[in-house]
Design a protein around this motif. Structure first.
Motif, PDB file in Angstrom:
ATOM      1  N   VAL A  70      99.716  12.076  63.444  1.00 56.48           N
ATOM      2  CA  VAL A  70      99.844  12.754  62.148  1.00 56.48           C
ATOM      3  C   VAL A  70     101.231  13.374  61.959  1.00 56.48           C
ATOM      4  O   VAL A  70     101.571  13.800  60.861  1.00 56.48           O
ATOM      5  CB  VAL A  70      98.741  13.820  61.936  1.00 56.48           C
ATOM      6  N   GLY A  71     102.001  13.457  63.039  1.00 51.04           N
ATOM      7  CA  GLY A  71     103.387  13.939  62.930  1.00 51.04           C
ATOM      8  C   GLY A  71     103.554  15.434  63.068  1.00 51.04           C
ATOM      9  O   GLY A  71     104.688  15.929  63.023  1.00 51.04           O
ATOM     10  N   ASN A  72     102.443  16.179  63.236  1.00 48.62           N
ATOM     11  CA  ASN A  72     102.567  17.642  63.347  1.00 48.62           C
ATOM     12  C   ASN A  72     103.571  18.058  64.411  1.00 48.62           C
ATOM     13  O   ASN A  72     103.579  17.501  65.509  1.00 48.62           O
ATOM     14  CB  ASN A  72     101.221  18.259  63.774  1.00 48.62           C
ATOM     15  N   PRO A  99      92.882   6.844  44.052  1.00 46.64           N
ATOM     16  CA  PRO A  99      91.974   7.992  44.031  1.00 46.64           C
ATOM     17  C   PRO A  99      91.316   8.201  45.400  1.00 46.64           C
ATOM     18  O   PRO A  99      91.260   7.276  46.217  1.00 46.64           O
ATOM     19  CB  PRO A  99      90.927   7.617  42.977  1.00 46.64           C
ATOM     20  N   HIS A 100      90.798   9.397  45.629  1.00 48.93           N
ATOM     21  CA  HIS A 100      90.114   9.745  46.887  1.00 48.93           C
ATOM     22  C   HIS A 100      90.973   9.426  48.105  1.00 48.93           C
ATOM     23  O   HIS A 100      90.529   8.754  49.041  1.00 48.93           O
ATOM     24  CB  HIS A 100      88.755   9.037  46.992  1.00 48.93           C
ATOM     25  N   SER A 101      92.214   9.866  48.044  1.00 46.56           N
ATOM     26  CA  SER A 101      93.089   9.732  49.212  1.00 46.56           C
ATOM     27  C   SER A 101      93.674  11.106  49.517  1.00 46.56           C
ATOM     28  O   SER A 101      93.817  11.940  48.611  1.00 46.56           O
ATOM     29  CB  SER A 101      94.203   8.721  48.936  1.00 46.56           C
ATOM     30  N   MET A 102      93.964  11.348  50.784  1.00 47.98           N
ATOM     31  CA  MET A 102      94.546  12.644  51.163  1.00 47.98           C
ATOM     32  C   MET A 102      95.388  12.492  52.427  1.00 47.98           C
ATOM     33  O   MET A 102      95.204  11.553  53.198  1.00 47.98           O
ATOM     34  CB  MET A 102      93.457  13.688  51.401  1.00 47.98           C
ATOM     35  N   VAL A 103      96.304  13.438  52.602  1.00 45.09           N
ATOM     36  CA  VAL A 103      97.174  13.385  53.781  1.00 45.09           C
ATOM     37  C   VAL A 103      96.495  14.110  54.941  1.00 45.09           C
ATOM     38  O   VAL A 103      95.969  15.208  54.775  1.00 45.09           O
ATOM     39  CB  VAL A 103      98.543  14.044  53.476  1.00 45.09           C
ATOM     40  N   ASN A 104      96.500  13.492  56.115  1.00 46.35           N
ATOM     41  CA  ASN A 104      96.022  14.147  57.335  1.00 46.35           C
ATOM     42  C   ASN A 104      97.185  14.878  57.987  1.00 46.35           C
ATOM     43  O   ASN A 104      98.293  14.337  58.078  1.00 46.35           O
ATOM     44  CB  ASN A 104      95.524  13.101  58.345  1.00 46.35           C
ATOM     45  N   GLY A 105      96.912  16.087  58.478  1.00 51.37           N
ATOM     46  CA  GLY A 105      97.951  16.801  59.231  1.00 51.37           C
ATOM     47  C   GLY A 105      98.542  17.946  58.443  1.00 51.37           C
ATOM     48  O   GLY A 105      98.062  18.306  57.364  1.00 51.37           O
ATOM     49  N   ASP A 106      99.613  18.503  59.006  1.00 51.24           N
ATOM     50  CA  ASP A 106     100.211  19.724  58.487  1.00 51.24           C
ATOM     51  C   ASP A 106     101.484  19.368  57.722  1.00 51.24           C
ATOM     52  O   ASP A 106     102.549  19.203  58.321  1.00 51.24           O
ATOM     53  CB  ASP A 106     100.534  20.629  59.694  1.00 51.24           C
ATOM     54  N   THR A 130     103.799   9.749  57.796  1.00 53.02           N
ATOM     55  CA  THR A 130     102.685  10.191  56.963  1.00 53.02           C
ATOM     56  C   THR A 130     101.429   9.501  57.461  1.00 53.02           C
ATOM     57  O   THR A 130     101.465   8.344  57.887  1.00 53.02           O
ATOM     58  CB  THR A 130     102.904   9.908  55.463  1.00 53.02           C
ATOM     59  N   ASN A 131     100.334  10.244  57.425  1.00 49.19           N
ATOM     60  CA  ASN A 131      99.045   9.683  57.830  1.00 49.19           C
ATOM     61  C   ASN A 131      98.100   9.950  56.661  1.00 49.19           C
ATOM     62  O   ASN A 131      97.818  11.094  56.337  1.00 49.19           O
ATOM     63  CB  ASN A 131      98.569  10.380  59.113  1.00 49.19           C
ATOM     64  N   ILE A 132      97.681   8.866  56.004  1.00 52.87           N
ATOM     65  CA  ILE A 132      96.905   9.041  54.780  1.00 52.87           C
ATOM     66  C   ILE A 132      95.491   8.496  54.970  1.00 52.87           C
ATOM     67  O   ILE A 132      95.303   7.405  55.526  1.00 52.87           O
ATOM     68  CB  ILE A 132      97.574   8.337  53.575  1.00 52.87           C
ATOM     69  N   ALA A 133      94.525   9.285  54.516  1.00 49.73           N
ATOM     70  CA  ALA A 133      93.118   8.892  54.630  1.00 49.73           C
ATOM     71  C   ALA A 133      92.640   8.376  53.276  1.00 49.73           C
ATOM     72  O   ALA A 133      92.860   9.027  52.243  1.00 49.73           O
ATOM     73  CB  ALA A 133      92.301  10.104  55.039  1.00 49.73           C
TER      74      ALA A 133
END
Ligand code: PLP
Length: 384
Positions: free
Chosen positions: A152-154, A279-286, A295-298
């Motif tokens: 996730v790159g944190n 639609p219905h997508s979001m970024v994982n992590g900080d 970027t890690n996208i769900a």
């Protein structure tokens, strides 16, 4: 069909300058750096120049740089040395989101009788500093915390965490495999005792790594035999790749700031474009505190592996947040530790950029990615 390589946290392209630096050592300069004769000696000078270049990138001294075969070896060596030099201490602290090169080794030592604390993370993958403070004990032999997470790159608060360990006289190692070359690191100011890195994440070849060992620290080699690397690692040095890594370190140091700006601008454009069109997508992590290239996208209700296969047909190389374990597609240990809901974790994709990523590649992905998700959602068995 063009190839758009967005999997730079898995490995990077060897820089042309690095390739150039390697080639003479695969040809006429084949001497052994340990030889007494000058034919070997000139090769030995190259190894020392590379050591100086790596030390300069890290704000370290050349004698603190130990060349290894990879990041995994550096991680294993750091843990081994810490436990061997402090045999009376029987406790290890690390996190649930480490790379297996730390996590599975720490679990191995747990099976050998060590007490292991695995720090938990919140929904954004952040550590709890109170939990960390409470875990530190007089029995702790080693704390090992990754500098930046590969999935996730944190970026973790290594400065503070290392200071807290030092106040208690506890050894601190950081797995900086994903950070070196992407984040400024000054070991003159960062109080870590050991740091691991891997050449193939910063445009050097696969099969070369470094373990930084702070001057004055007691150390026990993992590989015993000859006296190479000041007796800290047996085995004739991988001169070609060491020469290449030296050049990679120099390039990283010279271009760090402009590269950070380049990859973060493209990454942000890519991420915002995908979030806006799917639609219905979001970024994982900080997102406040992460590597500039990752970027890690769900994507809800789609399978990560299916996304990767369809992207592959379009020439787009990415990674998923799932690992195929015993036939079932389990979300990765990192996303599970973060508690990302299954319907999202399952459809998570990591995109990681490099200095070679171009604007037109990002355009190509933005033009094609949404169709992939649309197609897969139409046939997905998961529905709300
Ligand atoms: N640690 C982290 C955070 C990594 O991302 C990797 C590689 O993906 C490693 C360690 C292992 O490095 P290597 O492939 O050089 O053994």
């Amino acid at each position: 069909m063009q190839t758009v390589y967005l999997d730079n946290n898995a490995t990077t392209a060897v820089a042309p300058e690095v390739r150039e630096a390697i080639l003479p050592f695969l040809g006429e300069l084949y001497g052994n750096p340990s030889s007494m004769h000058s034919f070997g000696g000139q090769v030995g000078n190259t190894v020392e120049t590379a050591r100086e270049r790596m030390a300069a990138l890290l704000g370290a001294s050349p004698e603190e740089i130990l060349f290894t075969s990879c990041g995994s070896e550096s991680d294993n060596t750091a843990i081994w040395s810490a436990l061997q030099t402090r045999p009376e201490k029987r406790h290890i602290i690390t996190t649930r989101v480490e790379h297996p090169a730390i996590l599975s080794v720490a679990q191995y030592w747990e099976r050998q009788g060590y007490r292991l604390t695995l720090l938990s993370v919140d929904g954004k993958g952040r550590l709890d500093m109170d939990e960390y403070a409470a875990a530190l004990s007089d029995d702790t032999a080693l704390v090992s915390i990754m500098f930046a997470n590969n999935e996730v790159g944190n970026i973790y608060p290594i400065q503070r965490m290392a200071e807290m360990a030092r106040e208690r006289g506890i050894l601190f190692h950081t797995d900086a495999v994903q950070a070196v070359g992407k984040c400024p690191i000054d070991l003159g100011k960062l109080p870590v005792d050991m740091l691991s890195l891997s050449g193939h994440k910063l445009h050097a070849p696969k099969g070369i790594g470094v373990l930084y060992i702070r001057r004055g620290m007691r150390f026990r080699p993992l590989l015993r035999g000859g006296h190479q690397e000041g007796g800290r690692r047996a085995g004739t040095e991988n001169v070609p790749y060491i020469a290449g890594l030296g050049v990679a370190a120099e390039l990283a140091q010279q271009h760090m700031e402009e590269e950070r700006q380049h990859v973060s601008r493209l990454r942000d454009r890519l991420e915002q474009g995908l979030l806006a069109s799917i639609p219905h997508s979001m970024v994982n992590g900080d997102i406040e505190n992460r590597l500039p290239n990752t970027t890690n996208i769900a994507f809800k209700n789609v399978e990560g592996e299916a996304i990767l296969l369809m992207l592959d047909r379009l020439g787009i190389c990415a990674s998923s947040g799932s690992a195929c374990t015993s036939g079932s597609l389990e979300p990765s240990h990192v996303l599970r530790a973060m508690g990302v809901p299954f319907t999202y974790a399952h459809g998570s994709v990591r995109l990681s950029l490099s200095r070679y990523t171009t604007e037109s590649e990002v355009d190509y992905v933005l033009a094609n990615f949404p169709k992939v998700i649309e197609t897969l959602r139409a046939i997905s068995p998961f529905k709300d």
